[in-house]
Design a protein around this motif. Structure first.
Motif, PDB file in Angstrom:
ATOM      1  N   TRP A 144     -27.684 -74.956  16.869  1.00  0.00           N
ATOM      2  CA  TRP A 144     -27.140 -74.525  15.578  1.00  0.00           C
ATOM      3  C   TRP A 144     -25.748 -73.947  15.812  1.00  0.00           C
ATOM      4  O   TRP A 144     -25.583 -72.981  16.532  1.00  0.00           O
ATOM      5  CB  TRP A 144     -28.076 -73.491  14.973  1.00  0.00           C
ATOM      6  CG  TRP A 144     -27.678 -72.814  13.692  1.00  0.00           C
ATOM      7  CD1 TRP A 144     -27.835 -71.489  13.417  1.00  0.00           C
ATOM      8  CD2 TRP A 144     -27.121 -73.384  12.512  1.00  0.00           C
ATOM      9  NE1 TRP A 144     -27.410 -71.188  12.143  1.00  0.00           N
ATOM     10  CE2 TRP A 144     -26.948 -72.355  11.561  1.00  0.00           C
ATOM     11  CE3 TRP A 144     -26.712 -74.680  12.162  1.00  0.00           C
ATOM     12  CZ2 TRP A 144     -26.410 -72.558  10.300  1.00  0.00           C
ATOM     13  CZ3 TRP A 144     -26.178 -74.901  10.901  1.00  0.00           C
ATOM     14  CH2 TRP A 144     -26.035 -73.847   9.982  1.00  0.00           C
ATOM     15  N   LEU A 204     -26.225 -78.863  12.590  1.00  0.00           N
ATOM     16  CA  LEU A 204     -27.550 -78.796  13.211  1.00  0.00           C
ATOM     17  C   LEU A 204     -27.770 -80.036  14.063  1.00  0.00           C
ATOM     18  O   LEU A 204     -27.560 -81.163  13.595  1.00  0.00           O
ATOM     19  CB  LEU A 204     -28.628 -78.709  12.129  1.00  0.00           C
ATOM     20  CG  LEU A 204     -30.064 -78.473  12.604  1.00  0.00           C
ATOM     21  CD1 LEU A 204     -30.236 -77.031  13.061  1.00  0.00           C
ATOM     22  CD2 LEU A 204     -31.056 -78.790  11.488  1.00  0.00           C
ATOM     23  N   ILE A 213     -30.665 -81.911  16.678  1.00  0.00           N
ATOM     24  CA  ILE A 213     -32.018 -81.940  17.254  1.00  0.00           C
ATOM     25  C   ILE A 213     -32.121 -83.219  18.089  1.00  0.00           C
ATOM     26  O   ILE A 213     -32.443 -84.294  17.559  1.00  0.00           O
ATOM     27  CB  ILE A 213     -33.105 -81.911  16.172  1.00  0.00           C
ATOM     28  CG1 ILE A 213     -32.856 -80.769  15.183  1.00  0.00           C
ATOM     29  CG2 ILE A 213     -34.493 -81.767  16.806  1.00  0.00           C
ATOM     30  CD1 ILE A 213     -33.883 -80.700  14.057  1.00  0.00           C
ATOM     31  N   THR A 249     -28.745 -72.175  21.020  1.00  0.00           N
ATOM     32  CA  THR A 249     -29.785 -73.166  21.299  1.00  0.00           C
ATOM     33  C   THR A 249     -31.140 -72.501  21.108  1.00  0.00           C
ATOM     34  O   THR A 249     -31.383 -71.397  21.606  1.00  0.00           O
ATOM     35  CB  THR A 249     -29.660 -73.718  22.722  1.00  0.00           C
ATOM     36  OG1 THR A 249     -28.382 -74.347  22.872  1.00  0.00           O
ATOM     37  CG2 THR A 249     -30.760 -74.741  22.994  1.00  0.00           C
ATOM     38  N   ILE A 294     -33.172 -77.212  19.696  1.00  0.00           N
ATOM     39  CA  ILE A 294     -32.360 -77.362  18.484  1.00  0.00           C
ATOM     40  C   ILE A 294     -31.081 -76.560  18.689  1.00  0.00           C
ATOM     41  O   ILE A 294     -31.129 -75.412  19.138  1.00  0.00           O
ATOM     42  CB  ILE A 294     -33.101 -76.839  17.243  1.00  0.00           C
ATOM     43  CG1 ILE A 294     -34.447 -77.565  17.064  1.00  0.00           C
ATOM     44  CG2 ILE A 294     -32.232 -76.996  15.998  1.00  0.00           C
ATOM     45  CD1 ILE A 294     -35.281 -77.011  15.927  1.00  0.00           C
TER      46      ILE A 294
END
Length: 253
Positions: free
Chosen positions: A199, A135, A137, A207, A197
């Motif tokens: 993943w 993950l 961010i 995204t 974010i």
């Protein structure tokens, strides 16, 4: 003879003037209760009404904010002096805040219905190191691995994936510490709509764009329900509010 009488009278007068009443020397001094050294003597003190069971040790001590800063006059503001000693931080449970070790209720299986998307976690979706994905961010400088489960064993390593929620298609739900042994989601509540974010799993990379940052009750699991769109739902504790969680939702761009 007269001189002798004057001497006796002077001595008697001096004895009267310097004598101290016996009662002035009679007093008692009670020692303070254990741990209450220097306890105030006033009848109306904080000790008369404050909860005596509150932890006032360095475990919960705060480093005060800078003088003149916006939060310098707010009660309970500052950063933990010893974050790893927060009660419950090193014991079982789930996410950690200053109230102790807490966890989310398990999400029961079968929360997906016709018209919703769902990807089951299977053995072939684990990486060799034991995680399910990564993950990222950028807005809060986070890049971390995601592991199955939201118990303390998983959250000590990184972000946890809610069992019985989707891993890929549909609503993928994740949680992490914001204090204590790890603080992956310490700045989660600062995200804003439009932040991205990323993943990544063995199924690919997606995204997502943040659409909401809300505070929900600990018992509110509605955010974990399966959806027809692809989204991430992220949870962490609300500092000093044991009954609440921050919930961030982001949908695929």
């Amino acid at each position: 003879m007269k001189h002798w009488k004057n001497t006796i009278l002077s001595a008697a007068l001096l004895a009267v003037l310097t004598a101290t009443p016996a009662h002035a020397l009679e007093y008692t001094m009670e020692a303070p209760d254990d741990y209450l050294f220097g306890r105030p003597t006033s009848d109306d003190t904080i000790y008369e009404w404050e909860d005596p069971n509150v932890d006032r040790s360095k475990n919960v001590a705060l480093i005060p904010p800078a003088f003149g800063s916006p939060t310098s006059y707010l009660p309970g503001s500052g950063t933990p002096l010893t974050p790893n000693l927060i009660p419950g931080a090193l014991s079982g449970g789930g996410l950690v805040n200053s109230a102790g070790s807490v966890s989310y209720p398990d999400v029961e299986g079968g929360n997906y219905t016709a018209g919703t998307a769902f990807t089951q976690v299977t053995s072939d979706l684990y990486y060799s190191a034991g995680h399910l994905g990564t993950l990222k961010i950028p807005a809060i400088g986070l890049s971390t691995k995601v592991y199955q489960g939201t118990d303390n064993a998983a959250l000590r390593k990184g972000v946890g994936h809610f069992k019985n929620t989707s891993l890929w298609d549909g609503n993928c739900c994740l949680a992490a510490h914001n204090r204590g042994t790890r603080d992956d989601f310490k700045d989660l509540h600062t995200l804003e709509p439009g932040d991205t974010i990323t993943w990544t799993t063995k199924l690919g990379t997606r995204t997502y764009e943040v659409i909401s940052v809300t505070k929900v009750r600990e018992t509110d699991t509605s955010g974990t329900a399966a959806t027809s769109d692809n989204r991430l739902t992220l949870y962490t504790c609300v500092r000093d509010q044991r009954d609440y969680r921050w919930m961030v939702q982001a949908i695929e761009r």
